[in-house]
Motif scaffolding. Sequence first.
Motif, short mmCIF file in Angstrom:
data_model
loop_
_atom_site.label_atom_id
_atom_site.label_comp_id
_atom_site.label_asym_id
_atom_site.label_seq_id
_atom_site.Cartn_x
_atom_site.Cartn_y
_atom_site.Cartn_z
N MET A 180 18.60 13.84 -10.17
CA MET A 180 18.07 12.53 -11.27
C MET A 180 17.39 12.49 -10.24
N THR A 181 15.82 11.89 -10.18
CA THR A 181 15.02 11.09 -9.26
C THR A 181 15.76 9.74 -9.78
N ARG A 182 14.52 8.77 -9.86
CA ARG A 182 14.84 6.95 -9.83
C ARG A 182 13.50 7.22 -9.11
N ARG A 183 12.71 6.11 -10.42
CA ARG A 183 11.27 5.74 -10.12
C ARG A 183 11.03 4.71 -11.00
N THR A 184 10.93 3.67 -10.36
CA THR A 184 10.69 2.13 -10.82
C THR A 184 9.57 1.39 -11.60
N PRO A 185 9.92 1.11 -12.87
CA PRO A 185 8.86 0.74 -13.43
C PRO A 185 7.12 0.37 -13.16
N PRO A 186 6.08 0.47 -13.21
CA PRO A 186 5.51 -0.40 -12.97
C PRO A 186 5.20 -1.93 -13.16
N ARG A 187 4.60 -2.79 -12.25
CA ARG A 187 4.92 -4.07 -12.03
C ARG A 187 4.41 -4.61 -13.72
N PRO A 188 4.71 -5.57 -14.06
CA PRO A 188 4.59 -5.92 -15.52
C PRO A 188 3.07 -7.08 -15.32
N VAL A 189 2.79 -6.96 -14.65
CA VAL A 189 1.11 -7.14 -14.08
C VAL A 189 0.40 -6.88 -13.57
N ASP A 190 -1.03 -7.28 -13.11
CA ASP A 190 -1.02 -6.38 -12.56
C ASP A 190 -1.18 -7.62 -11.28
N VAL A 191 -0.64 -7.51 -10.05
CA VAL A 191 -0.89 -8.08 -9.04
C VAL A 191 -1.83 -8.58 -8.37
N ALA A 192 -2.37 -7.38 -8.23
CA ALA A 192 -3.48 -7.17 -7.55
C ALA A 192 -5.00 -8.44 -7.89
N ARG A 193 -5.11 -7.63 -8.73
CA ARG A 193 -5.69 -9.06 -10.62
C ARG A 193 -5.52 -9.83 -10.22
N LEU A 194 -4.54 -10.48 -10.12
CA LEU A 194 -4.05 -11.64 -10.22
C LEU A 194 -4.16 -12.63 -9.30
N PHE A 195 -3.64 -12.45 -8.33
CA PHE A 195 -3.30 -12.85 -7.16
C PHE A 195 -4.29 -11.82 -5.63
N PRO A 196 -5.41 -11.94 -5.59
CA PRO A 196 -6.60 -11.12 -4.92
C PRO A 196 -6.11 -11.71 -3.11
N GLU A 197 -5.92 -12.83 -3.57
CA GLU A 197 -5.34 -13.23 -2.08
C GLU A 197 -4.24 -12.85 -1.65
N LEU A 198 -3.28 -12.43 -1.89
CA LEU A 198 -2.09 -11.35 -1.82
C LEU A 198 -2.73 -9.96 -0.90
N LEU A 199 -4.02 -8.95 -1.22
CA LEU A 199 -3.87 -8.21 -0.62
C LEU A 199 -3.87 -7.46 0.61
N PRO A 200 -3.82 -8.96 1.18
CA PRO A 200 -3.99 -8.17 2.95
C PRO A 200 -1.95 -8.63 3.31
N PHE A 201 -1.80 -8.70 1.90
CA PHE A 201 -0.04 -8.73 3.03
C PHE A 201 1.03 -7.47 2.18
N ARG A 202 0.07 -7.05 1.82
CA ARG A 202 0.86 -5.90 0.93
C ARG A 202 1.03 -5.20 1.66
N THR A 203 2.63 -3.59 1.38
CA THR A 203 3.39 -3.31 2.28
C THR A 203 3.76 -1.88 1.21
N GLU A 204 4.33 -0.82 1.99
CA GLU A 204 5.27 0.05 1.50
C GLU A 204 6.87 -0.21 1.78
N SER A 205 7.56 -0.06 1.03
CA SER A 205 8.91 -0.02 0.61
C SER A 205 9.32 1.45 0.63
N VAL A 206 10.79 2.06 1.00
CA VAL A 206 11.40 2.70 0.55
C VAL A 206 12.85 2.54 -0.25
#
Length: 274
Positions: free
Chosen positions: A1-27
């Motif tokens: 059975m897979t596990r999927r994280t729900p989408p963020r409840p708000v659009d972080v990139a749109r609300l806080f574009p200052e954070l885009l340079p710090f966006r990354t990915e994890s597993v």
Amino acid sequence: MTRRTPPRPVDVARLFPELLPFRTESVRLHPRAGAPTYRDSSVGGPLLWPADEPWPLCPEHEGSPMVPVVQIHHGDVPDLVPFPAGCDLLQVLWCPRSHRDHGWVLPHVRWRRADAVGTRLEAPPSPAEREEDYVPRPCVIHPERVTEYPSWDLREDIWDALEDRFLALEEETGWDYQRHLSSAPGTKLVGYPGWSQHPDRPVCAGCGKHMEHLLTVRSTEADAVSRHAWTPVEEDRDRPYQGPGLVLGDLGGVYLFECHHCPGRPFAHRYDCS
């Protein structure tokens, strides 16, 4: 059975574009109690360990054997995880006792080629003494690639500039930036460490550069607040699940780092409590 994280409840990139340079990915590993074998990626499961290679022992507790914590096959996780050239298996063990100079546990990291193991060690030694809260229950994993923004790792000047907007969003929607929108909780690979307190990223003694986050091992998948945003869609957020069963400084964690610049990929660890 897979596990999927729900989408963020708000659009972080749109609300806080200052954070885009710090966006990354994890597993996110999503460990759940099961019966993994030495062939599987797991948390707390048996390791594919060569019979002719010494089992790691604790240098502080008179050679007490370490216990398996994580085993990851390269093919089971996204390519975000920086396996060394020629290696396709990551193994992490630790001594499950408190240590004077190293905090709760003392980890050991081993990279290897799975097909070079040969004869497997079938009955590794077990420590005569242990803190049971530091020994993970055997779990299968459900790796998932997720997007993160910095929480405790967010630069202070950026935090100061955004704090009023973070607070306004929470008052309007109930969503807290740190707990619901930033870095993923739980046991995970790469991305941002899952700090419970102010960050303490180690510096490599060889080259003087900050080490890269490799692995966070947390006591829980998410606490009572963050689980409302991070519980997988396949699960009931109000129903307890069986995971590794760790208690690391209450609800704290252990964080492993490594240097990608120095030969041998030297590693270090940090820990905190909640």
